[in-house]
Design a protein around this motif. Structure first.
Motif, PDB file in Angstrom:
ATOM      1  N   VAL A  61      42.157  35.254 -66.568  1.00 53.09           N
ATOM      2  CA  VAL A  61      41.104  34.839 -65.922  1.00 53.09           C
ATOM      3  C   VAL A  61      40.804  33.440 -66.974  1.00 53.09           C
ATOM      4  O   VAL A  61      41.204  33.451 -67.997  1.00 53.09           O
ATOM      5  CB  VAL A  61      39.723  35.442 -66.203  1.00 53.09           C
ATOM      6  CG1 VAL A  61      38.605  34.960 -65.699  1.00 53.09           C
ATOM      7  CG2 VAL A  61      39.901  37.120 -65.479  1.00 53.09           C
ATOM      8  N   LYS A  62      40.460  32.382 -66.326  1.00 49.50           N
ATOM      9  CA  LYS A  62      40.251  31.003 -66.992  1.00 49.50           C
ATOM     10  C   LYS A  62      38.818  30.675 -66.586  1.00 49.50           C
ATOM     11  O   LYS A  62      38.541  30.592 -65.280  1.00 49.50           O
ATOM     12  CB  LYS A  62      41.416  30.054 -66.657  1.00 49.50           C
ATOM     13  CG  LYS A  62      42.922  30.554 -67.134  1.00 49.50           C
ATOM     14  CD  LYS A  62      43.903  29.503 -66.537  1.00 49.50           C
ATOM     15  CE  LYS A  62      45.388  30.161 -67.094  1.00 49.50           C
ATOM     16  NZ  LYS A  62      45.773  31.057 -66.213  1.00 49.50           N
ATOM     17  N   ASP A  63      38.257  29.886 -67.452  1.00 52.06           N
ATOM     18  CA  ASP A  63      37.062  29.248 -67.194  1.00 52.06           C
ATOM     19  C   ASP A  63      37.002  27.843 -67.537  1.00 52.06           C
ATOM     20  O   ASP A  63      37.969  27.274 -68.085  1.00 52.06           O
ATOM     21  CB  ASP A  63      35.792  30.083 -67.741  1.00 52.06           C
ATOM     22  CG  ASP A  63      35.771  30.134 -69.220  1.00 52.06           C
ATOM     23  OD1 ASP A  63      36.645  29.454 -69.760  1.00 52.06           O
ATOM     24  OD2 ASP A  63      34.708  30.655 -69.935  1.00 52.06           O
ATOM     25  N   SER A  64      35.962  27.291 -67.458  1.00 49.90           N
ATOM     26  CA  SER A  64      36.059  25.655 -67.825  1.00 49.90           C
ATOM     27  C   SER A  64      36.126  25.599 -69.325  1.00 49.90           C
ATOM     28  O   SER A  64      36.781  24.565 -69.780  1.00 49.90           O
ATOM     29  CB  SER A  64      34.469  24.932 -67.631  1.00 49.90           C
ATOM     30  OG  SER A  64      34.370  24.909 -66.176  1.00 49.90           O
ATOM     31  N   PHE A  65      35.861  26.646 -70.353  1.00 48.37           N
ATOM     32  CA  PHE A  65      36.027  26.419 -71.589  1.00 48.37           C
ATOM     33  C   PHE A  65      37.360  26.618 -71.871  1.00 48.37           C
ATOM     34  O   PHE A  65      38.279  25.714 -72.787  1.00 48.37           O
ATOM     35  CB  PHE A  65      35.138  27.505 -72.284  1.00 48.37           C
ATOM     36  CG  PHE A  65      33.618  27.120 -72.459  1.00 48.37           C
ATOM     37  CD1 PHE A  65      33.508  26.235 -73.039  1.00 48.37           C
ATOM     38  CD2 PHE A  65      32.918  28.103 -71.619  1.00 48.37           C
ATOM     39  CE1 PHE A  65      31.855  25.972 -73.203  1.00 48.37           C
ATOM     40  CE2 PHE A  65      31.607  27.729 -71.621  1.00 48.37           C
ATOM     41  CZ  PHE A  65      30.958  26.786 -72.462  1.00 48.37           C
ATOM     42  N   THR A  66      38.456  27.423 -71.102  1.00 44.23           N
ATOM     43  CA  THR A  66      39.634  27.731 -71.555  1.00 44.23           C
ATOM     44  C   THR A  66      40.343  26.443 -71.043  1.00 44.23           C
ATOM     45  O   THR A  66      41.176  26.040 -71.979  1.00 44.23           O
ATOM     46  CB  THR A  66      40.137  28.711 -70.429  1.00 44.23           C
ATOM     47  OG1 THR A  66      39.345  29.912 -70.452  1.00 44.23           O
ATOM     48  CG2 THR A  66      41.648  29.375 -70.822  1.00 44.23           C
ATOM     49  N   CYS A  67      40.164  25.689 -70.090  1.00 44.73           N
ATOM     50  CA  CYS A  67      40.746  24.453 -69.622  1.00 44.73           C
ATOM     51  C   CYS A  67      40.420  23.375 -70.556  1.00 44.73           C
ATOM     52  O   CYS A  67      41.429  22.488 -71.123  1.00 44.73           O
ATOM     53  CB  CYS A  67      40.412  24.254 -68.330  1.00 44.73           C
ATOM     54  SG  CYS A  67      40.742  25.262 -67.002  1.00 44.73           S
ATOM     55  N   THR A  68      39.150  23.300 -71.374  1.00 38.96           N
ATOM     56  CA  THR A  68      38.712  22.342 -72.129  1.00 38.96           C
ATOM     57  C   THR A  68      39.471  22.484 -73.582  1.00 38.96           C
ATOM     58  O   THR A  68      39.907  21.415 -74.114  1.00 38.96           O
ATOM     59  CB  THR A  68      37.339  22.295 -72.402  1.00 38.96           C
ATOM     60  OG1 THR A  68      36.521  22.178 -71.133  1.00 38.96           O
ATOM     61  CG2 THR A  68      36.840  21.358 -73.418  1.00 38.96           C
ATOM     62  N   ILE A  69      39.358  23.877 -73.865  1.00 38.70           N
ATOM     63  CA  ILE A  69      40.264  24.116 -75.179  1.00 38.70           C
ATOM     64  C   ILE A  69      41.556  23.542 -74.990  1.00 38.70           C
ATOM     65  O   ILE A  69      42.347  22.882 -75.919  1.00 38.70           O
ATOM     66  CB  ILE A  69      40.258  25.681 -75.461  1.00 38.70           C
ATOM     67  CG1 ILE A  69      38.792  25.910 -75.783  1.00 38.70           C
ATOM     68  CG2 ILE A  69      41.233  25.769 -76.489  1.00 38.70           C
ATOM     69  CD1 ILE A  69      38.533  27.480 -75.586  1.00 38.70           C
ATOM     70  N   LEU A  70      42.632  24.126 -73.900  1.00 36.75           N
ATOM     71  CA  LEU A  70      43.882  23.575 -73.890  1.00 36.75           C
ATOM     72  C   LEU A  70      44.052  22.309 -73.826  1.00 36.75           C
ATOM     73  O   LEU A  70      44.847  21.488 -74.570  1.00 36.75           O
ATOM     74  CB  LEU A  70      44.385  24.394 -72.567  1.00 36.75           C
ATOM     75  CG  LEU A  70      45.958  23.794 -72.375  1.00 36.75           C
ATOM     76  CD1 LEU A  70      46.798  24.613 -73.510  1.00 36.75           C
ATOM     77  CD2 LEU A  70      46.412  24.566 -71.203  1.00 36.75           C
ATOM     78  N   VAL A  71      43.064  21.476 -73.202  1.00 42.13           N
ATOM     79  CA  VAL A  71      43.386  20.066 -72.877  1.00 42.13           C
ATOM     80  C   VAL A  71      43.229  19.236 -74.361  1.00 42.13           C
ATOM     81  O   VAL A  71      43.940  18.352 -74.820  1.00 42.13           O
ATOM     82  CB  VAL A  71      42.457  19.230 -71.701  1.00 42.13           C
ATOM     83  CG1 VAL A  71      42.369  18.032 -71.944  1.00 42.13           C
ATOM     84  CG2 VAL A  71      42.805  20.012 -70.495  1.00 42.13           C
ATOM     85  N   HIS A  72      42.111  19.545 -75.045  1.00 41.97           N
ATOM     86  CA  HIS A  72      41.567  18.879 -76.291  1.00 41.97           C
ATOM     87  C   HIS A  72      42.823  19.258 -77.324  1.00 41.97           C
ATOM     88  O   HIS A  72      43.338  18.514 -78.060  1.00 41.97           O
ATOM     89  CB  HIS A  72      40.334  19.655 -76.661  1.00 41.97           C
ATOM     90  CG  HIS A  72      39.523  18.787 -77.730  1.00 41.97           C
ATOM     91  ND1 HIS A  72      38.907  17.859 -76.849  1.00 41.97           N
ATOM     92  CD2 HIS A  72      39.889  18.391 -78.896  1.00 41.97           C
ATOM     93  CE1 HIS A  72      38.175  17.119 -77.984  1.00 41.97           C
ATOM     94  NE2 HIS A  72      38.932  17.504 -79.322  1.00 41.97           N
TER      95      HIS A  72
END
Length: 423
Positions: free
Chosen positions: A352-363
Motif C-alpha cells: 500500500v502507498k499513500d501521498s506520504f509514501t510518494c512524498t517521502i520517496l521523491v524528497h
C-alpha cells in the motif's frame, strides 16, 4: 398523555408523539406547558432548533406561556448542535420576556461563553449569581467554572476558585479533580515529584493526595494524565512508580501512557528497556501498530536497519496486517541515511502507498540529487491523484534549476499545473 408523548420523543418518534397529541385533543385532553416542553426537547434533540423554536408559537396560540424549562431545553439543544450564539440569543429573549432564569439557565450560559472563548464574561455571570444570592449554585455550576477556566488557560484562577470553594464547604467530585489535574498538566504544572517548568512545586500532587485522603477513587483517567506528564519531563522512574500504584489498585495504564513511556525511552537511547516494556504490554494484549512503529523508528535512527526490518516482519506475524505508517517511517530513514537504492527496493515491495509514501520517496531522491528521476515520479504521482507536499514539489523544481535542467524544470511546472486543473 404526557408520559406517552415523552416516551415517543425519547425514542426519536416525533411523528408518533404529534399523533398522540392530536388524539388527546380529540378526546378532550388539552395539552399543558409540560406537553409542549416535552415536544421542544424532542425536536431540539432529533430534528432541529428551528422546529423546536416553532413550538413556542404553538404554545402562544394555545394560550400557554413558555417558562424557564422551555428556554432551557432550547438552549441545551443549541449547545448540542454547536449553535452557541443561538443559545445566547435565547437567553436574552427569555429575560426580555420577563422569564427569570434558573441555575440551569446560567449554567448553560456560562458553558456557551467558555466555549466561545469568553471566560471573562462567564466569570462575570458567575459573580452575579454568587453576589446576588438569589439562587444557590449547584455542583455542576462549580464544575463548569473550573473546567472552563482550565480549558481557556486560566488555571491559576481555577485553582484559586477551587480553594475558595473548599473553604466555604464545597465538596469536590471526581469530575472536579480530573478537570483540575488535566488543567494543571496542560499548563505544564506537572504533578507528583517533578518540578514544574514554571518553578512551582507539588500543586498537582496536593490535589491527588487530597483526593485520596477523602476516599475518592483515583480513576484510570487521572492516573494516565499523571503518567504522561511525568514521562514528558523525563521522569521515567516516577512514572513507573505511579503505574505500579495504579495497577495495585486494580487499574491498568492506558495504551497512550505506555506509548509515551516507550517513546521517551527510545529518545534517551534506552531501546533495550523500551523493548522489554513492549514485550511486557504485548503479553497483556495492549500493543498496537503505533507501539511497534516507535521501536522501528528508534532502530532506524540508530542506523540499525536490519533489526528494524526484522521488527517489521515480526509485526506481520502478530496479525496487524500491513503497517503503512511503519513502512513510511522505515522508507524515510533509509533515504535520510543515504541508502536511496535500498529505499527504492522497499518502495517497490510495499503493498500500500499513500501521498506520504510518494512524498517521502521523491524528497529523498532530491536529497540524493537524482532530480530527473524525482521529477518523473513527481509528475506521475500527481497525475495519479496523490497529494505531494508543496515543499517537495519546490525541492524538485529548484533542484532541476540548480543542476542546469532549466527546460526540464519548466516542463515539470507545466505538467503539475495541468494535473492540478484535471483533479
Amino acid at each position: 398523555m404526557n408520559i406517552c408523548i415523552a416516551s415517543m420523543c425519547k425514542s426519536n418518534q416525533i411523528v408518533k408523539a404529534e399523533s398522540i397529541l392530536i388524539d388527546g385533543i380529540k378526546l378532550g385532553l388539552l395539552p399543558d406547558v409540560v406537553t409542549y416542553n416535552t415536544l421542544i426537547d424532542g425536536y431540539s434533540r432529533f430534528v432541529s432548533i428551528d422546529r423546536a423554536y416553532d413550538i413556542l408559537n404553538r404554545m402562544k396560540e394555545a394560550g400557554i406561556n413558555p417558562n424557564v424549562v422551555s428556554y432551557n431545553s432550547l438552549m441545551s439543544g443549541s449547545v448540542r448542535k454547536s449553535s452557541l450564539s443561538k443559545s445566547l440569543q435565547l437567553f436574552d429573549e427569555m429575560t426580555q420576556l420577563g422569564i427569570s432564569p434558573d441555575v440551569w439557565s446560567y449554567n448553560k450560559l456560562m458553558h456557551c461563553l467558555f466555549k466561545l472563548g469568553k471566560p471573562d464574561d462567564a466569570n462575570r455571570v458567575f459573580k452575579d449569581i454568587v453576589e446576588n444570592g438569589e439562587m444557590d449554585c449547584c455542583m455542576s455550576t462549580y464544575n463548569i467554572m473550573i473546567n472552563g477556566l482550565c480549558k481557556n488557560g486560566y488555571v491559576s484562577n481555577a485553582l484559586m476558585l477551587f480553594r475558595n470553594l473548599q473553604r466555604n464547604g464545597f465538596v469536590p467530585q471526581v469530575l472536579t479533580y480530573n478537570a483540575m489535574i488535566n488543567g494543571l498538566c496542560k499548563a505544564r504544572r506537572l504533578v507528583m515529584k517533578c518540578c514544574f517548568r514554571c518553578g512551582k512545586l507539588e500543586q498537582g500532587l496536593d490535589l491527588l493526595s487530597e483526593m485520596r485522603s477523602k476516599g475518592y477513587t483515583f480513576d484510570g483517567f487521572a492516573y494516565s494524565i499523571v503518567v504522561a506528564a511525568l514521562v514528558k519531563t523525563g521522569r521515567i522512574e516516577e512514572a513507573g512508580e505511579i503505574a505500579e500504584k495504579m495497577m495495585s489498585n486494580g487499574l491498568v495504564p492506558d495504551l497512550a501512557s505506555y506509548n509515551t513511556m516507550i517513546n521517551l525511552l527510545c529518545r534517551k537511547e534506552r531501546v533495550d528497556e523500551a523493548l522489554k516494556l513492549v514485550n511486557e504490554i504485548d503479553r497483556q494484549g495492549l500493543c498496537d501498530q503505533y507501539t511497534h512503529t516507535i521501536i522501528i523508528h528508534s532502530l532506524c535512527k540508530d542506523g540499525n536497519f536490519v533489526d528494524a526490518k526484522k521488527h517489521l516482519d515480526y509485526m506481520n506475524t502478530l496479525g496487524f496486517g500491513f503497517n503503512l505508517v511503519a513502512f513510511n517511517c522505515y522508507l524515510d530513514c533509509l533515504g535520510k541515511a543515504g541508502l536511496i537504492d535500498q529505499a527504492l527496493k522497499v518502495f517497490d515491495t510495499m503493498e500500500v502507498k499513500d501521498s506520504f509514501t510518494c512524498t517521502i520517496l521523491v524528497h529523498n531522491l532530491c536529497r540524493a540529487k537524482k532530480f530527473i528521476f524525482a521529477s518523473k515520479l513527481l509528475v506521475f504521482y500527481i497525475k495519479s491523484g496523490f497529494q505531494i507536499l508543496m515543499a517537495t514539489q519546490r525541492a524538485v523544481i529548484d533542484g532541476l534549476s540548480t543542476a542546469s535542467y532549466n527546460n526540464e524544470a519548466r516542463k515539470v511546472k507545466s505538467k503539475i499545473w495541468k494535473a492540478r486543473l484535471k483533479h
